[in-house]
Enzyme design. Structure first.
Site, PDB file in Angstrom:
ATOM      1  N   LEU A 159      -3.164   1.012  19.141  1.00  0.00           N
ATOM      2  CA  LEU A 159      -4.236   2.216  18.462  1.00  0.00           C
ATOM      3  C   LEU A 159      -5.243   2.235  17.224  1.00  0.00           C
ATOM      4  O   LEU A 159      -5.538   3.283  16.970  1.00  0.00           O
ATOM      5  CB  LEU A 159      -2.763   2.613  17.906  1.00  0.00           C
ATOM      6  CG  LEU A 159      -1.441   3.501  19.704  1.00  0.00           C
ATOM      7  CD1 LEU A 159      -0.591   4.418  18.753  1.00  0.00           C
ATOM      8  CD2 LEU A 159      -2.902   4.851  20.062  1.00  0.00           C
ATOM      9  N   GLY A 160      -4.392   1.047  16.438  1.00  0.00           N
ATOM     10  CA  GLY A 160      -4.659   0.939  15.305  1.00  0.00           C
ATOM     11  C   GLY A 160      -4.235  -0.359  14.955  1.00  0.00           C
ATOM     12  O   GLY A 160      -3.840  -0.989  15.385  1.00  0.00           O
ATOM     13  N   GLY A 214      -4.092  -4.399   8.304  1.00  0.00           N
ATOM     14  CA  GLY A 214      -3.946  -5.618   7.247  1.00  0.00           C
ATOM     15  C   GLY A 214      -2.060  -5.899   7.465  1.00  0.00           C
ATOM     16  O   GLY A 214      -1.953  -6.506   7.764  1.00  0.00           O
ATOM     17  N   MET A 215      -1.232  -4.386   7.835  1.00  0.00           N
ATOM     18  CA  MET A 215      -0.501  -5.023   8.750  1.00  0.00           C
ATOM     19  C   MET A 215       0.026  -5.888  10.041  1.00  0.00           C
ATOM     20  O   MET A 215       0.935  -4.926  10.388  1.00  0.00           O
ATOM     21  CB  MET A 215       0.650  -3.790   7.973  1.00  0.00           C
ATOM     22  CG  MET A 215       2.461  -4.374   7.965  1.00  0.00           C
ATOM     23  SD  MET A 215       2.902  -5.626   7.230  1.00  0.00           S
ATOM     24  CE  MET A 215       3.395  -6.067   8.008  1.00  0.00           C
ATOM     25  N   GLU A 266       9.553   6.132  16.571  1.00  0.00           N
ATOM     26  CA  GLU A 266       9.223   6.290  17.137  1.00  0.00           C
ATOM     27  C   GLU A 266       6.995   6.537  17.172  1.00  0.00           C
ATOM     28  O   GLU A 266       6.901   6.676  16.098  1.00  0.00           O
ATOM     29  CB  GLU A 266       9.305   7.636  16.178  1.00  0.00           C
ATOM     30  CG  GLU A 266       9.141   8.853  16.648  1.00  0.00           C
ATOM     31  CD  GLU A 266       9.407  10.182  15.047  1.00  0.00           C
ATOM     32  OE1 GLU A 266      10.365   9.621  14.493  1.00  0.00           O
ATOM     33  OE2 GLU A 266       9.865  11.114  15.770  1.00  0.00           O
ATOM     34  N   VAL A 274       4.776   8.992  16.799  1.00  0.00           N
ATOM     35  CA  VAL A 274       4.142   9.533  15.691  1.00  0.00           C
ATOM     36  C   VAL A 274       3.388  11.003  15.782  1.00  0.00           C
ATOM     37  O   VAL A 274       1.847   9.897  15.561  1.00  0.00           O
ATOM     38  CB  VAL A 274       4.707  10.197  14.539  1.00  0.00           C
ATOM     39  CG1 VAL A 274       4.778  11.627  13.663  1.00  0.00           C
ATOM     40  CG2 VAL A 274       6.242   9.676  13.851  1.00  0.00           C
ATOM     41  N   ASP A 297       3.725   2.270  -1.010  1.00  0.00           N
ATOM     42  CA  ASP A 297       2.832   2.318  -0.494  1.00  0.00           C
ATOM     43  C   ASP A 297       2.446   3.182   0.214  1.00  0.00           C
ATOM     44  O   ASP A 297       1.873   4.015   1.067  1.00  0.00           O
ATOM     45  CB  ASP A 297       2.502   1.107   0.359  1.00  0.00           C
ATOM     46  CG  ASP A 297       0.966   1.462   1.004  1.00  0.00           C
ATOM     47  OD1 ASP A 297       0.163   1.614   0.118  1.00  0.00           O
ATOM     48  OD2 ASP A 297       0.466   0.925   2.125  1.00  0.00           O
ATOM     49  N   PRO A 343      -1.319   9.117   1.483  1.00  0.00           N
ATOM     50  CA  PRO A 343      -1.486  10.653   2.883  1.00  0.00           C
ATOM     51  C   PRO A 343      -2.029   9.654   4.133  1.00  0.00           C
ATOM     52  O   PRO A 343      -1.972  10.471   4.711  1.00  0.00           O
ATOM     53  CB  PRO A 343      -3.328  11.205   2.460  1.00  0.00           C
ATOM     54  CG  PRO A 343      -3.188  10.991   0.916  1.00  0.00           C
ATOM     55  CD  PRO A 343      -3.048   9.950   0.222  1.00  0.00           C
TER      56      PRO A 343
END
Lengths: 193, 493
Positions: B79-80, B83-84, B151, B153, B195, B198
């Site tokens: 999905l993406g 950095g994490m 979950e 989202v 952190d 938006p």
């Protein structure tokens, strides 16, 4: 040099940036160097071996502390970051070398890539290797090496780097792409002999 | 390497990069024309180039391929990536539900103590079960990879929504309330988000706000100066603007690399609320360094707030965005209450005329405004609007009974009303006809208190800098002072 920003520093920076006063530059640079060195030292002492270091953060912070922002034109700022990057690199590499000799524990000081550099560098990079690679790159392409140096150790954006070097952003981006790819190839070669 | 050779290599490198991936190999072979060394150099660079997808080389960042089984989860797609680590959509084959799996980077977990802290916080959050926090289902460890099962989202992030322009108060406040509740619930259990921004808030189809990525941020205390790039949930960074966007929500203490606590989330919440209302970041600037300067030294650009923004909301924003954490709203519970007040007020109260009156009082205008007390009536109702920042809570209305024998001077040297430096007391001249008296009114009390003022008519009331004394002219020539708590007046000269 205390925590408060010093007016004289701003004056010196202005004299150098706007009037090309070389004497002002010579007075200024040791102060910047000392501050960077002190901050890097203080930072590294707190750090455990192998920890990553944000060189650009240090430079940004030195800038914030040393210079009263409102009175500074873009030209001064860019000049500051231009030399600060070079100084930062020197300080960190010297420290890495000294540390390495002292401990014989090998590669411990690493830099983490700043912003867009982070992409694709899944690992931190050994500072001494990076320094050697940058010097090698400079031997046949000084500008790309300078751009890379700014990316790793400085605080300028691509835009600002372009203005500092007198080339377009598109050129900086292109140069950076090539420099990054070459450096990465170089460094991964070393990592896996 | 000679500059000529290097020039050749970079030219072919750039040209190959610009080709469609499927044509690259053929193009490269042709461009190098049998020069194997040249080709090797370019290939090495292309492999080192992160944007190019090169035949035979999978991205080193992707750890799981679609269809892979990760514990009881079947990976569906990426999905993406940030950095994490990477986030995958996956199917829980035992429970038959869709989940998101965040694969944590091994480098991040290598930090001693981090995994333990992360697991502890994940457990806390898993137990929390809050409607506005993306639920944590568990932590899965497979072949040395840690995956956080979350979950799934679905919906646009708050950043997407703000990108379309400022939100109305009616839209923004309910979302802000949900974010505040989520943070409060986490804070109560000792988990600080660190952190909030938006891009970390998703608005579902039903309008529910879900805060993502709790507990993933590193503690600032352990690596102070890396604060600048500390945000662990950064989107992949290819443009300057993105990192600026990330730095933009840092609290001053984070930017300085100091230890952070829940008040850092209060700050970030203020940033998010401001951005919802104005459509622009509070402190976003062109470069990270300019953004940091703004965070540390500049006042938020309040002028971007619509003039229709109720004062209570402006005050809430000021309380969240106080640079000194000790001056900030203490916790999200406070913020929730303030938000409720704003929402209740927005429904009923119009902008108050008292404000105009106060503005006309400002000494800057140097106007001596004598409010002639109505000849017949013995009272003048004066609504005082206090706009002092932070120290003065709320709107205060009070009635001042002045003498009807003389006009009450409201400004200038001789004014007959004064507000204490902390805004909590008002001293004024009032009283029955012909017998003007000195009064003090503590704003937290209902009735004013008369103060002994001497024999003449008190005039020209003012407070001492510490607010403990009231100075005044007794008659025309005598300067006196009296303690706000009462006691005999003392003649100064």
């Amino acid at each position: 040099m205390d925590d408060k920003p010093d007016r004289d520093l701003t004056g010196l920076l202005q004299a150098w940036g706007e009037h090309g006063d070389v004497e002002a530059r010579d007075q200024l640079l040791p102060l910047v160097y000392r501050d960077l060195q002190r901050r890097a030292g203080a930072y590294l002492r707190r750090e455990r071996a192998g920890h990553t270091l944000q060189a650009t953060a240090l430079v940004h912070e030195a800038y914030l502390r040393l210079i009263k922002q409102d009175r500074i034109t873009w030209k001064n700022r860019a000049q500051f970051f231009g030399v600060a990057a070079e100084m930062m690199r020197r300080i960190l590499v010297d420290r890495a070398r000294a540390r390495k000799m002292e401990k014989r524990s090998g590669r411990w000081l690493r830099v983490t890539m700043h912003d867009d550099m982070a992409l694709g560098w899944e690992k931190d990079v050994d500072l001494i290797d990076l320094d050697v690679a940058l010097t090698e790159l400079a031997s046949f392409d000084a500008r790309k090496s300078q751009i890379a140096e700014q990316r790793f150790f400085g605080g300028l954006s691509l835009d600002e780097t372009g203005q500092l070097l007198g080339v377009s952003v598109a050129t900086v981006e292109r140069d950076w792409q090539a420099a990054r790819a070459w450096l990465r190839a170089r460094l991964t070669q070393k990592a896996t002999p | 390497m000679t500059p000529e050779r290097w020039h050749q290599i970079t030219a072919i490198f750039h040209a190959t990069r610009e080709r469609d991936p499927s044509h690259r190999e053929a193009f490269l072979a042709e461009a190098c024309g049998g020069d194997d060394a040249l080709r090797q150099e370019v290939e090495a660079m292309l492999a080192g180039d992160t944007d190019a997808s090169w035949p035979g080389k999978t991205s080193p960042l992707q750890s799981l391929d679609p269809g892979t089984q990760f514990g009881p989860y079947r990976i569906e797609r990426l999905l993406g990536r940030g950095g994490m680590g990477e986030v995958y959509r996956a199917r829980d084959t035992t429970l038959g539900r869709d989940v998101a799996i965040k694969v944590l980077p091994t480098a991040w977990l290598a930090e001693p103590g981090r995994l333990e802290r992360f697991q502890r916080e994940a457990r806390v959050l898993a137990a929390l079960n809050h409607p506005n926090i993306a639920a944590i289902y568990g932590i899965e460890q497979v072949d040395g990879l840690y995956g956080l099962v979350l979950e799934l989202v679905e919906g646009p992030t708050l950043a997407d929504q703000i990108a379309r322009g400022p939100m109305t108060m009616d839209t923004a406040l309910p979302i802000a309330r949900q974010i505040a509740e989520a943070l409060e619930a986490a804070h109560e259990r000792g988990v600080v988000h660190r952190d909030v921004k938006p891009a970390n808030i998703v608005i579902t189809r039903t309008g529910v706000a879900k805060v993502l990525d709790f507990g993933l941020a590193t503690t600032a205390a352990s690596d102070p100066l890396s604060a600048v790039t500390q945000s662990p949930t950064m989107a992949p960074l290819t443009r300057e603007g993105l990192i600026v966007g990330t730095v933009a929500y840092m609290s001053p203490e984070q930017a300085r690399g100091q230890a952070v606590d829940r008040r850092t989330d209060v700050w970030a919440f203020g940033c998010v609320l401001f951005e919802m209302l104005t459509g622009r970041q509070v402190f976003g600037a062109d470069t990270p360094s300019d953004t940091l300067v703004a965070i540390l030294e500049r006042d938020p650009p309040w002028e971007h707030l619509s003039s229709a923004t109720p004062p209570s909301l402006q005050r809430l924003l000021r309380r969240c965005l106080a640079k000194d954490p000790t001056q900030r709203a203490r916790d999200m519970g406070d913020v929730c209450l303030d938000l409720d007040e704003v929402r209740a007020g927005a429904a009923t109260v119009q902008p108050h005329p008292g404000r105009q009156l106060f503005e006309r009082w400002t000494p800057r205008r140097g106007l001596m405004i004598a409010v002639a007390v109505l000849a017949v009536s013995a009272t003048a109702a004066i609504t005082v609007w206090l706009t002092r920042p932070a120290t003065v809570p709320g709107i205060t209305r009070l009635t001042v009974r002045s003498s009807d024998a003389a006009a009450v001077a409201l400004s200038g040297v001789d004014r007959d009303i004064a507000i204490s430096p902390d805004g909590r007391r008002i001293a004024y001249v009032g009283g029955p006809p012909g017998q003007p008296q000195l009064f003090i009114r503590f704003l937290d009390q209902l009735e004013p208190k008369a103060l002994p003022a001497g024999t003449g008519s008190p005039r020209g009331v003012f407070f001492s800098p510490d607010g403990e004394w009231i100075g005044f002219f007794d008659g025309t020539a005598t300067l006196k002072k009296v303690a706000v708590t009462g006691g005999p007046p003392i003649t100064i000269c």
